[in-house]
Design a protein around this motif. Sequence first.
Motif, PDB file in Angstrom:
ATOM      1  N   ILE A  24      48.090  60.291 113.209  1.00 49.14           N
ATOM      2  CA  ILE A  24      49.435  60.849 113.351  1.00 49.14           C
ATOM      3  C   ILE A  24      50.427  59.694 113.224  1.00 49.14           C
ATOM      4  CG2 ILE A  24      51.054  62.067 114.850  1.00 49.14           C
ATOM      5  CD1 ILE A  24      48.678  63.460 116.148  1.00 49.14           C
ATOM      6  N   ILE A  25      51.449  59.921 112.418  1.00 48.23           N
ATOM      7  CA  ILE A  25      52.438  58.879 112.143  1.00 48.23           C
ATOM      8  C   ILE A  25      53.829  59.418 112.441  1.00 48.23           C
ATOM      9  CG2 ILE A  25      53.475  57.456 110.328  1.00 48.23           C
ATOM     10  CD1 ILE A  25      50.741  57.647 108.883  1.00 48.23           C
ATOM     11  N   GLU A  26      54.624  58.584 113.082  1.00 47.12           N
ATOM     12  CA  GLU A  26      56.046  58.859 113.259  1.00 47.12           C
ATOM     13  C   GLU A  26      56.762  57.817 112.409  1.00 47.12           C
ATOM     14  OE1 GLU A  26      58.139  60.006 117.181  1.00 47.12           O
ATOM     15  OE2 GLU A  26      58.335  57.831 116.970  1.00 47.12           O
ATOM     16  N   GLN A  27      57.641  58.275 111.509  1.00 46.96           N
ATOM     17  CA  GLN A  27      58.186  57.373 110.505  1.00 46.96           C
ATOM     18  C   GLN A  27      59.675  57.616 110.274  1.00 46.96           C
ATOM     19  OE1 GLN A  27      55.747  58.445 107.186  1.00 46.96           O
ATOM     20  NE2 GLN A  27      56.580  60.486 107.044  1.00 46.96           N
ATOM     21  N   SER A  28      60.286  56.619 109.666  1.00 47.99           N
ATOM     22  CA  SER A  28      61.689  56.753 109.285  1.00 47.99           C
ATOM     23  C   SER A  28      61.780  57.628 108.042  1.00 47.99           C
ATOM     24  CB  SER A  28      62.292  55.379 109.011  1.00 47.99           C
ATOM     25  OG  SER A  28      61.690  54.802 107.865  1.00 47.99           O
ATOM     26  N   HIS A  29      62.990  57.996 107.709  1.00 45.48           N
ATOM     27  CA  HIS A  29      63.263  58.755 106.494  1.00 45.48           C
ATOM     28  C   HIS A  29      64.505  58.150 105.855  1.00 45.48           C
ATOM     29  CE1 HIS A  29      64.530  62.060 103.896  1.00 45.48           C
ATOM     30  NE2 HIS A  29      63.260  62.435 103.917  1.00 45.48           N
ATOM     31  N   PRO A  30      64.594  58.115 104.538  1.00 40.84           N
ATOM     32  CA  PRO A  30      65.771  57.518 103.888  1.00 40.84           C
ATOM     33  C   PRO A  30      67.110  58.110 104.345  1.00 40.84           C
ATOM     34  CG  PRO A  30      64.058  57.885 102.271  1.00 40.84           C
ATOM     35  CD  PRO A  30      63.576  58.505 103.554  1.00 40.84           C
ATOM     36  N   LEU A  31      67.136  59.355 104.784  1.00 44.04           N
ATOM     37  CA  LEU A  31      68.384  59.973 105.238  1.00 44.04           C
ATOM     38  C   LEU A  31      68.747  59.625 106.683  1.00 44.04           C
ATOM     39  CD1 LEU A  31      68.101  63.523 103.619  1.00 44.04           C
ATOM     40  CD2 LEU A  31      69.394  61.540 102.808  1.00 44.04           C
ATOM     41  N   ASP A  32      67.948  58.784 107.327  1.00 52.24           N
ATOM     42  CA  ASP A  32      68.247  58.386 108.708  1.00 52.24           C
ATOM     43  C   ASP A  32      69.482  57.491 108.793  1.00 52.24           C
ATOM     44  OD1 ASP A  32      66.095  59.810 109.614  1.00 52.24           O
ATOM     45  OD2 ASP A  32      64.783  58.068 109.825  1.00 52.24           O
ATOM     46  N   THR A  33      69.772  56.799 107.714  1.00 52.15           N
ATOM     47  CA  THR A  33      70.948  55.929 107.692  1.00 52.15           C
ATOM     48  C   THR A  33      71.889  56.394 106.597  1.00 52.15           C
ATOM     49  OG1 THR A  33      69.989  54.365 106.130  1.00 52.15           O
ATOM     50  CG2 THR A  33      69.595  53.939 108.466  1.00 52.15           C
ATOM     51  N   GLU A  34      73.123  56.022 106.726  1.00 53.33           N
ATOM     52  CA  GLU A  34      74.116  56.404 105.725  1.00 53.33           C
ATOM     53  C   GLU A  34      74.174  55.407 104.577  1.00 53.33           C
ATOM     54  OE1 GLU A  34      77.895  57.375 107.428  1.00 53.33           O
ATOM     55  OE2 GLU A  34      76.955  58.451 109.073  1.00 53.33           O
ATOM     56  N   SER A  35      73.513  54.283 104.729  1.00 46.40           N
ATOM     57  CA  SER A  35      73.558  53.235 103.717  1.00 46.40           C
ATOM     58  C   SER A  35      72.703  53.613 102.510  1.00 46.40           C
ATOM     59  CB  SER A  35      73.046  51.918 104.311  1.00 46.40           C
ATOM     60  OG  SER A  35      72.877  50.966 103.294  1.00 46.40           O
ATOM     61  N   LYS A  36      73.314  53.617 101.338  1.00 46.37           N
ATOM     62  CA  LYS A  36      72.566  53.911 100.119  1.00 46.37           C
ATOM     63  C   LYS A  36      71.601  52.786  99.779  1.00 46.37           C
ATOM     64  CE  LYS A  36      75.868  57.090  98.243  1.00 46.37           C
ATOM     65  NZ  LYS A  36      76.648  57.542  97.140  1.00 46.37           N
ATOM     66  N   ALA A  37      71.871  51.611 100.314  1.00 45.91           N
ATOM     67  CA  ALA A  37      70.989  50.469 100.058  1.00 45.91           C
ATOM     68  C   ALA A  37      69.623  50.682 100.706  1.00 45.91           C
ATOM     69  CB  ALA A  37      71.619  49.183 100.588  1.00 45.91           C
ATOM     70  N   ASP A  38      69.574  51.507 101.751  1.00 41.19           N
ATOM     71  CA  ASP A  38      68.318  51.755 102.459  1.00 41.19           C
ATOM     72  C   ASP A  38      67.439  52.789 101.760  1.00 41.19           C
ATOM     73  OD1 ASP A  38      69.032  49.961 104.397  1.00 41.19           O
ATOM     74  OD2 ASP A  38      69.775  51.467 105.796  1.00 41.19           O
ATOM     75  N   SER A  39      67.983  53.544 100.808  1.00 41.73           N
ATOM     76  CA  SER A  39      67.236  54.653 100.225  1.00 41.73           C
ATOM     77  C   SER A  39      65.989  54.218  99.463  1.00 41.73           C
ATOM     78  CB  SER A  39      68.136  55.494  99.324  1.00 41.73           C
ATOM     79  OG  SER A  39      68.578  54.713  98.237  1.00 41.73           O
ATOM     80  N   GLY A  40      65.955  53.001  98.938  1.00 45.28           N
ATOM     81  CA  GLY A  40      64.790  52.535  98.202  1.00 45.28           C
ATOM     82  C   GLY A  40      63.781  51.774  99.044  1.00 45.28           C
TER      83      GLY A  40
ATOM     84  N   VAL B 199      52.628  66.282 120.716  1.00 46.86           N
ATOM     85  CA  VAL B 199      53.150  66.032 122.066  1.00 46.86           C
ATOM     86  C   VAL B 199      52.039  65.513 122.981  1.00 46.86           C
ATOM     87  CG1 VAL B 199      54.119  67.175 124.109  1.00 46.86           C
ATOM     88  CG2 VAL B 199      55.101  67.613 121.859  1.00 46.86           C
ATOM     89  N   SER B 200      50.829  66.031 122.834  1.00 46.09           N
ATOM     90  CA  SER B 200      49.717  65.561 123.680  1.00 46.09           C
ATOM     91  C   SER B 200      49.386  64.093 123.420  1.00 46.09           C
ATOM     92  CB  SER B 200      48.476  66.428 123.473  1.00 46.09           C
ATOM     93  OG  SER B 200      47.871  66.157 122.222  1.00 46.09           O
ATOM     94  N   GLN B 201      49.789  63.577 122.252  1.00 44.57           N
ATOM     95  CA  GLN B 201      49.564  62.170 121.925  1.00 44.57           C
ATOM     96  C   GLN B 201      50.792  61.309 122.215  1.00 44.57           C
ATOM     97  OE1 GLN B 201      46.533  60.906 120.994  1.00 44.57           O
ATOM     98  NE2 GLN B 201      45.857  62.981 121.467  1.00 44.57           N
ATOM     99  N   GLY B 202      51.809  61.910 122.836  1.00 43.16           N
ATOM    100  CA  GLY B 202      52.996  61.164 123.231  1.00 43.16           C
ATOM    101  C   GLY B 202      54.105  61.118 122.191  1.00 43.16           C
ATOM    102  N   PHE B 203      53.966  61.882 121.105  1.00 44.74           N
ATOM    103  CA  PHE B 203      55.017  61.923 120.091  1.00 44.74           C
ATOM    104  C   PHE B 203      56.090  62.915 120.510  1.00 44.74           C
ATOM    105  CE2 PHE B 203      51.420  60.240 117.788  1.00 44.74           C
ATOM    106  CZ  PHE B 203      51.998  59.275 116.980  1.00 44.74           C
ATOM    107  N   GLN B 204      57.306  62.689 120.006  1.00 45.39           N
ATOM    108  CA  GLN B 204      58.431  63.568 120.304  1.00 45.39           C
ATOM    109  C   GLN B 204      58.946  64.170 119.002  1.00 45.39           C
ATOM    110  OE1 GLN B 204      61.352  61.136 122.254  1.00 45.39           O
ATOM    111  NE2 GLN B 204      59.888  60.361 123.745  1.00 45.39           N
ATOM    112  N   PRO B 205      59.138  65.475 118.972  1.00 46.75           N
ATOM    113  CA  PRO B 205      59.642  66.099 117.747  1.00 46.75           C
ATOM    114  C   PRO B 205      61.048  65.623 117.373  1.00 46.75           C
ATOM    115  CG  PRO B 205      58.709  67.751 119.184  1.00 46.75           C
ATOM    116  CD  PRO B 205      58.753  66.471 119.965  1.00 46.75           C
ATOM    117  N   GLU B 206      61.885  65.367 118.367  1.00 49.47           N
ATOM    118  CA  GLU B 206      63.252  64.931 118.105  1.00 49.47           C
ATOM    119  C   GLU B 206      63.528  63.613 118.805  1.00 49.47           C
ATOM    120  OE1 GLU B 206      65.434  66.151 115.944  1.00 49.47           O
ATOM    121  OE2 GLU B 206      63.925  67.624 115.398  1.00 49.47           O
ATOM    122  N   ARG B 207      64.136  62.707 118.072  1.00 44.30           N
ATOM    123  CA  ARG B 207      64.562  61.411 118.614  1.00 44.30           C
ATOM    124  C   ARG B 207      65.871  61.026 117.948  1.00 44.30           C
ATOM    125  NH1 ARG B 207      59.794  57.185 118.698  1.00 44.30           N
ATOM    126  NH2 ARG B 207      61.281  56.158 120.059  1.00 44.30           N
ATOM    127  N   ASP B 208      66.449  59.934 118.374  1.00 41.03           N
ATOM    128  CA  ASP B 208      67.649  59.424 117.709  1.00 41.03           C
ATOM    129  C   ASP B 208      67.178  58.607 116.508  1.00 41.03           C
ATOM    130  OD1 ASP B 208      69.983  58.247 116.852  1.00 41.03           O
ATOM    131  OD2 ASP B 208      70.678  57.721 118.865  1.00 41.03           O
TER     132      ASP B 208
END
Length: 169
Positions: free
Chosen positions: A48-64, A152-161
């Motif tokens: 199970i992986i919790e990861q960032s997504h390109p839309l997490d930031t407003e910077s277009k430089a982060d999209s790649g 959730v049983s593994q300590g992951f959270q569906p929603e975070r900042d």
Amino acid sequence: MLRLLLLLVIPLLIQACAYQQQTQPTHDMTSYRDSLADAIRSADTVRIIEQSHPLDTESKADSGKPRRIHRQVDLSPTATASLESSIRSLDPRAEDIRTRCAFIDHHAIQFRKKGTTTSTLLICFKCAAVRWDGSDRLPPKHLLSALHGSLVSQGFQPERDWAKLAEAP
């Protein structure tokens, strides 16, 4: 004349709509459910992986940039068996739910054999949707609920900042 036309046309439209509702097909997702359960059972590792997504930031430089892994956990054999059991017990009926939500997969489940990922299930809790490269069918109706419990049983959270996590050093 218009009134007479409406009196004739409206009942026909109502009947046509009623007929359309009655003929909506029920999707049987037994093959999806069973294929997913088999992928879990046959994997050496279920990660199970919790990861960032390109839309997490407003910077277009982060999209790649590659995604940042916030956390990952390889399930124990007991947790893997529990996940498989919860998937096998799902009602195989599916709903064809369309959403206008942007699919932002902050969670993923990788099925691995001999150190290689064989398939990945991407999860967007915001949209309540999943995408699995192991099937092109609709997922069973309550798949997200089963996955939510396992995460959730593994300590992951569906929603975070997510934006704050993406900007962290």
